[in-house]
Design a protein around this motif. Structure first.
Motif, mmCIF file in Angstrom:
data_model
loop_
_atom_site.group_PDB
_atom_site.id
_atom_site.type_symbol
_atom_site.label_atom_id
_atom_site.label_comp_id
_atom_site.label_asym_id
_atom_site.label_seq_id
_atom_site.Cartn_x
_atom_site.Cartn_y
_atom_site.Cartn_z
ATOM 1 N N VAL A 116 7.849 -21.873 2.946
ATOM 2 C CA VAL A 116 7.523 -20.574 3.529
ATOM 3 C C VAL A 116 8.725 -19.647 3.404
ATOM 4 N N GLU A 117 8.451 -18.383 3.050
ATOM 5 C CA GLU A 117 9.496 -17.378 2.965
ATOM 6 C C GLU A 117 9.017 -16.122 3.675
ATOM 7 N N VAL A 118 9.907 -15.503 4.438
ATOM 8 C CA VAL A 118 9.588 -14.275 5.148
ATOM 9 C C VAL A 118 10.318 -13.125 4.474
ATOM 10 N N PHE A 119 9.554 -12.113 4.045
ATOM 11 C CA PHE A 119 10.124 -10.919 3.430
ATOM 12 C C PHE A 119 10.177 -9.813 4.471
ATOM 13 N N GLU A 120 11.311 -9.129 4.546
ATOM 14 C CA GLU A 120 11.475 -8.038 5.502
ATOM 15 C C GLU A 120 11.779 -6.737 4.781
ATOM 16 N N SER A 121 11.270 -5.651 5.339
ATOM 17 C CA SER A 121 11.568 -4.318 4.810
ATOM 18 C C SER A 121 11.391 -3.316 5.949
ATOM 19 N N PRO A 122 12.045 -2.157 5.863
ATOM 20 C CA PRO A 122 11.872 -1.147 6.905
ATOM 21 C C PRO A 122 10.426 -0.659 6.952
ATOM 22 N N ARG A 123 9.881 -0.554 8.154
ATOM 23 C CA ARG A 123 8.529 -0.024 8.294
ATOM 24 C C ARG A 123 8.553 1.485 8.033
ATOM 25 N N ILE A 124 7.639 1.963 7.204
ATOM 26 C CA ILE A 124 7.550 3.382 6.873
ATOM 27 C C ILE A 124 6.560 4.021 7.835
ATOM 28 N N GLU A 125 7.026 4.917 8.671
ATOM 29 C CA GLU A 125 6.163 5.550 9.665
ATOM 30 C C GLU A 125 5.387 6.692 9.009
ATOM 31 N N THR A 126 4.116 6.461 8.755
ATOM 32 C CA THR A 126 3.261 7.441 8.089
ATOM 33 C C THR A 126 1.811 7.089 8.337
ATOM 34 N N ARG A 127 0.948 8.106 8.292
ATOM 35 C CA ARG A 127 -0.491 7.829 8.375
ATOM 36 C C ARG A 127 -1.091 7.635 6.984
ATOM 37 N N HIS A 128 -0.296 7.796 5.950
ATOM 38 C CA HIS A 128 -0.818 7.728 4.578
ATOM 39 C C HIS A 128 -0.670 6.317 4.018
ATOM 40 N N THR A 129 -1.552 5.433 4.491
ATOM 41 C CA THR A 129 -1.504 4.027 4.096
ATOM 42 C C THR A 129 -2.869 3.512 3.644
ATOM 43 N N HIS A 130 -3.780 4.424 3.326
ATOM 44 C CA HIS A 130 -5.117 4.012 2.907
ATOM 45 C C HIS A 130 -5.037 3.282 1.571
ATOM 46 N N GLY A 131 -5.575 2.067 1.534
ATOM 47 C CA GLY A 131 -5.612 1.321 0.283
ATOM 48 C C GLY A 131 -4.403 0.449 0.022
ATOM 49 N N THR A 132 -3.529 0.276 1.003
ATOM 50 C CA THR A 132 -2.327 -0.536 0.763
ATOM 51 C C THR A 132 -2.674 -1.989 0.439
ATOM 52 N N GLY A 133 -3.671 -2.544 1.131
ATOM 53 C CA GLY A 133 -4.034 -3.935 0.878
ATOM 54 C C GLY A 133 -4.620 -4.134 -0.505
ATOM 55 N N CYS A 134 -5.528 -3.257 -0.898
ATOM 56 C CA CYS A 134 -6.113 -3.317 -2.239
ATOM 57 C C CYS A 134 -5.026 -3.191 -3.295
ATOM 58 N N THR A 135 -4.142 -2.225 -3.079
ATOM 59 C CA THR A 135 -3.082 -1.945 -4.043
ATOM 60 C C THR A 135 -2.135 -3.121 -4.189
ATOM 61 N N LEU A 136 -1.737 -3.715 -3.067
ATOM 62 C CA LEU A 136 -0.823 -4.846 -3.122
ATOM 63 C C LEU A 136 -1.438 -6.029 -3.860
ATOM 64 N N ALA A 137 -2.687 -6.356 -3.541
ATOM 65 C CA ALA A 137 -3.331 -7.494 -4.193
ATOM 66 C C ALA A 137 -3.482 -7.261 -5.691
ATOM 67 N N SER A 138 -3.847 -6.051 -6.084
ATOM 68 C CA SER A 138 -3.994 -5.760 -7.510
ATOM 69 C C SER A 138 -2.646 -5.764 -8.220
ATOM 70 N N ALA A 139 -1.598 -5.332 -7.519
ATOM 71 C CA ALA A 139 -0.258 -5.371 -8.104
ATOM 72 C C ALA A 139 0.188 -6.815 -8.320
ATOM 73 N N ILE A 140 -0.115 -7.693 -7.373
ATOM 74 C CA ILE A 140 0.196 -9.115 -7.543
ATOM 75 C C ILE A 140 -0.580 -9.685 -8.726
ATOM 76 N N ALA A 141 -1.865 -9.357 -8.801
ATOM 77 C CA ALA A 141 -2.699 -9.852 -9.903
ATOM 78 C C ALA A 141 -2.155 -9.393 -11.250
ATOM 79 N N THR A 142 -1.654 -8.163 -11.314
ATOM 80 C CA THR A 142 -1.082 -7.655 -12.557
ATOM 81 C C THR A 142 0.150 -8.458 -12.951
ATOM 82 N N GLY A 143 1.000 -8.745 -11.976
ATOM 83 C CA GLY A 143 2.177 -9.551 -12.271
ATOM 84 C C GLY A 143 1.806 -10.925 -12.793
ATOM 85 N N LEU A 144 0.838 -11.573 -12.157
ATOM 86 C CA LEU A 144 0.406 -12.886 -12.622
ATOM 87 C C LEU A 144 -0.196 -12.795 -14.015
ATOM 88 N N ALA A 145 -0.979 -11.742 -14.273
ATOM 89 C CA ALA A 145 -1.590 -11.559 -15.589
ATOM 90 C C ALA A 145 -0.542 -11.350 -16.671
#
Length: 269
Positions: free
Chosen positions: A192-221
């Motif tokens: 197990v590894e825990v990644f940390e980063s500063p939280r970005i305070e914004t309301r503009h986060t629509h689609g972050t989950g979709c985007t992250l998963a597709s970005a991971i898939a691109t890297g694997l591809a």
């Protein structure tokens, strides 16, 4: 262009999440995106107004034609809506041997349900054992694991628990947590590894989950290792959030094109 990603997910008419975000993310990272659409949604940054499912035979045909002709180096699933859709997708992918990034989309950013409650067991029983990695957010992980996740220790425990259901790796995302530091937990068979980063305070986060998963898939591809694909995907999403254009009156979209340089293209014209 390197890395073919077949995305099986719902369409977002507002363009910030779903298939639209997936295509943008894959393209921004230099991959090739193909799609099989599971449902059409009428939505904007303030919420989902309506959902129109795609007939299952047509969904199955989309998947088959994409895999038989162009092929795929990785598959990403998003909104699957109900048990019948999950079964159809799993049947279509059975035996393909292609790695799968499964984003267990359950609720839209605005709160609208995107997965029928009775479909959760089907997702756990059928989709998770096919996945290379599962990418739940905190509320999704609580549903799938059956436990509350109030802190990082609980995130680690939940990720390890989800692995016992047949998926070899889990990225449990901490975006729904609180505090100035955002923590994501990556659990694999190596530990197990825990990644940390500063939280970005914004309301503009629509689609972050979709985007992250597709970005991971691109890297694997593209042949990246899982950890490296996750790290690049996290960096890309953070940059896209910081560059968000500020559109909409609700949860606005990211700038998926943050990696692109239009001035450079214009100079080549």
């Amino acid at each position: 262009m390197k890395g073919r990603v077949l995305i099986i997910a719902g369409s977002d008419s507002g363009g910030g999440a779903g298939i639209q975000a997936d295509i943008k993310a894959v393209t921004a990272l230099g991959g090739y995106a193909a799609t099989a659409i599971t449902a059409l949604t009428a939505q904007d940054t303030q919420g989902v107004r309506a959902v129109h499912p795609v007939p299952l035979d047509f969904l199955r045909l989309q998947i088959r034609m994409s895999l038989d002709d162009i092929g795929a180096d990785c598959i990403k699933t998003g909104m699957l809506a109900d048990a019948a859709t999950i079964d159809t997708v799993c049947d279509a992918l059975a035996g393909s041997g292609v790695r799968l990034v499964a984003d267990p989309v359950m609720v839209a950013k605005g709160g609208a349900p995107l997965l029928a409650p009775e479909a959760v067991e089907t997702l756990k029983r059928r989709l998770m054992p096919l996945a290379t990695i599962l990418t739940p957010n905190l509320p999704e992980a609580e549903v799938l694991s059956g436990m509350a996740i109030p802190d990082t220790d609980a995130m680690v425990h939940a990720a390890e628990l989800l692995m016992t259901l047949g998926v070899p790796a889990v990225l449990l995302k901490g975006g729904h947590g609180e505090g100035p530091v955002l923590r994501d937990v990556l659990a694999t068979e190596d530990g197990v590894e825990v990644f940390e980063s500063p939280r970005i305070e914004t309301r503009h986060t629509h689609g972050t989950g979709c985007t992250l998963a597709s970005a991971i898939a691109t890297g694997l591809a593209q042949g990246m290792g899982l950890r490296d694909a996750v790290l690049r995907a996290r960096a890309y999403v953070a940059a896209a959030i910081r560059a968000a254009p500020g559109y909409g009156r609700g949860h606005g979209p990211l700038d998926h094109g943050v990696t692109l340089d239009p001035a450079r293209i214009a100079a080549l014209a």
